[in-house]
Design a protein around this motif. Structure first.
Motif, mmCIF file in Angstrom:
data_model
loop_
_atom_site.group_PDB
_atom_site.id
_atom_site.type_symbol
_atom_site.label_atom_id
_atom_site.label_comp_id
_atom_site.label_asym_id
_atom_site.label_seq_id
_atom_site.Cartn_x
_atom_site.Cartn_y
_atom_site.Cartn_z
ATOM 1 N N GLY A 37 35.758 -109.419 -76.252
ATOM 2 C CA GLY A 37 36.698 -110.481 -75.901
ATOM 3 C C GLY A 37 37.298 -111.147 -77.122
ATOM 4 N N SER A 38 36.476 -111.365 -78.148
ATOM 5 C CA SER A 38 36.987 -111.977 -79.378
ATOM 6 C C SER A 38 37.988 -111.062 -80.073
ATOM 7 C CB SER A 38 35.822 -112.306 -80.315
ATOM 8 O OG SER A 38 34.914 -113.199 -79.702
ATOM 9 N N GLY A 39 37.666 -109.749 -80.077
ATOM 10 C CA GLY A 39 38.606 -108.813 -80.705
ATOM 11 C C GLY A 39 39.933 -108.745 -79.975
ATOM 12 N N TYR A 40 39.873 -108.737 -78.640
ATOM 13 C CA TYR A 40 41.116 -108.710 -77.875
ATOM 14 C C TYR A 40 41.915 -109.994 -78.090
ATOM 15 C CZ TYR A 40 44.370 -108.675 -73.976
ATOM 16 O OH TYR A 40 45.511 -108.727 -73.211
ATOM 17 N N TRP A 41 41.224 -111.134 -78.108
ATOM 18 C CA TRP A 41 41.925 -112.405 -78.330
ATOM 19 C C TRP A 41 42.572 -112.431 -79.706
ATOM 20 C CZ3 TRP A 41 41.367 -116.155 -82.045
ATOM 21 C CH2 TRP A 41 42.093 -117.335 -81.829
ATOM 22 N N LEU B 23 20.984 -108.837 -73.448
ATOM 23 C CA LEU B 23 21.486 -109.568 -74.610
ATOM 24 C C LEU B 23 22.514 -108.740 -75.371
ATOM 25 C CD1 LEU B 23 21.296 -112.091 -76.362
ATOM 26 C CD2 LEU B 23 19.402 -110.994 -77.602
ATOM 27 N N ALA B 24 22.264 -107.438 -75.521
ATOM 28 C CA ALA B 24 23.220 -106.569 -76.211
ATOM 29 C C ALA B 24 24.524 -106.475 -75.437
ATOM 30 C CB ALA B 24 22.611 -105.194 -76.421
ATOM 31 N N ALA B 25 24.419 -106.430 -74.101
ATOM 32 C CA ALA B 25 25.633 -106.368 -73.283
ATOM 33 C C ALA B 25 26.448 -107.638 -73.416
ATOM 34 C CB ALA B 25 25.262 -106.118 -71.827
ATOM 35 N N VAL B 26 25.762 -108.780 -73.434
ATOM 36 C CA VAL B 26 26.476 -110.058 -73.591
ATOM 37 C C VAL B 26 27.149 -110.122 -74.948
ATOM 38 C CG1 VAL B 26 26.163 -112.549 -73.776
ATOM 39 C CG2 VAL B 26 25.031 -111.288 -71.956
ATOM 40 N N ILE B 27 26.440 -109.732 -76.000
ATOM 41 C CA ILE B 27 27.024 -109.752 -77.348
ATOM 42 C C ILE B 27 28.220 -108.804 -77.422
ATOM 43 C CG2 ILE B 27 26.586 -109.212 -79.766
ATOM 44 C CD1 ILE B 27 23.722 -110.141 -79.365
ATOM 45 N N GLY B 28 28.097 -107.617 -76.777
ATOM 46 C CA GLY B 28 29.220 -106.679 -76.778
ATOM 47 C C GLY B 28 30.439 -107.229 -76.066
#
Length: 291
Positions: free
Chosen positions: A20-24, A10-15
């Motif tokens: 991805g959101s930060g890069y976008w 779950l932590a890996a998915v959230i990371g």
């Protein structure tokens, strides 16, 4: 142990989602508006710019090329808002206009526009460019300008402008730039050629940063010793309005006594009523009675 793996996944998915959101967000709000540094075909691009027929208000500073077409709202806005800032930094804006070719059977330019483009490429007349851009497109008839349609030489000039844009688009495409208008090309302080498809105003700040142009231009202030601006006309309600003048004594009319200073004015005499008019007498002719 199982709970540990679940929480780790779950932590890996959230990371990954956050990364991805930060890069976008970085790409969408900043990176995609940055100019492209041209590392290929620089000599060919520079030769195209030097051989083109640009128009300019002068200045003789570092050149910046603005390529576009007459009806581009983004080009008009860029010229209106950004060119004065660039000129304040010593940059000479050189404008290159072209007539768009037909697209899928749809005509994208008018006969008046093609005639004016040919005239600008042949004469580089800055005054003509100012007149054209200051006139609404629907009102511009290119009066007094030879037509390009049906004229072999002037038609070839219009096609030369389109060929120039096609070759420039191909060379810049190899640098990773998707052409949109206005297309702006300049060299930064280190001499590197840069290009920007500046249809979005969020790209403009990068050009100002490269050329040390101000973000805004304040109205000119009047320094000590400089001539003052013209004053408003008297009577406009401003503090510079002139006071009511002091008039000299008015001489009395003929047959009237001179007024005594400080004395009360004489009472006005009632006017004499006019004498009544005599009623007209009836005069009778053979067939009509007149008064």
């Amino acid at each position: 142990m199982r709970r540990f793996f679940v929480w780790s996944a779950l932590a890996a998915v959230i990371g990954l989602v956050l990364a991805g959101s930060g890069y976008w967000a970085y790409w969408n709000f900043y990176s995609r508006f940055q100019p492209v540094t041209v590392t290929r075909n620089q000599a060919a691009i520079q030769r195209l710019l030097d051989e083109s027929s640009w128009v300019s208000a002068g200045g003789g500073g570092e050149p910046l090329y603005i390529i576009g077409y007459r009806d581009s709202a983004a080009l008009q806005r860029y010229e209106r808002e950004e060119v004065p800032k660039l000129r304040a930094a010593g940059v000479e804006a050189r404008i290159i206009l072209f007539a768009r070719p037909d697209r899928e059977g749809l005509t994208q330019s008018t006969a008046a526009e093609r005639a004016t483009i040919a005239e600008l490429w042949l004469t580089r007349d800055w005054t003509l460019y100012q007149r054209w851009t200051a006139t609404p497109t629907r009102n511009w008839t290119a009066a007094g300008i030879p037509a390009a349609d049906g004229n072999l030489a002037r038609g070839a000039v219009v096609e030369a402008g389109r060929t120039f844009v096609a070759r420039l688009t191909e060379d810049l495409g190899q640098a990773g730039l998707q052409t949109r208008y206005p297309l702006i090309i300049w060299r930064d302080r280190e001499g590197f050629m840069k290009a920007c498809a500046c249809s979005d105003s969020r790209s403009w700040v990068f050009i100002r940063d490269d050329l040390d142009a101000p973000d805004r231009i304040d109205p000119p202030a009047v320094a000590p010793g400089d001539p003052q601006p013209p004053l408003p006309y008297p009577g406009d309600g401003g503090p510079e309005s002139l006071p009511y003048p002091t008039l000299p004594p008015i001489p009395p009319a003929a047959g009237q006594p001179a007024p005594v200073p400080g004395a009360a004015p004489a009472p006005a005499r009632p006017a004499t009523p006019p004498a009544p008019r005599q009623a007209p007498e009836a005069k009778k002719s053979d067939d009509t009675t007149f008064f």
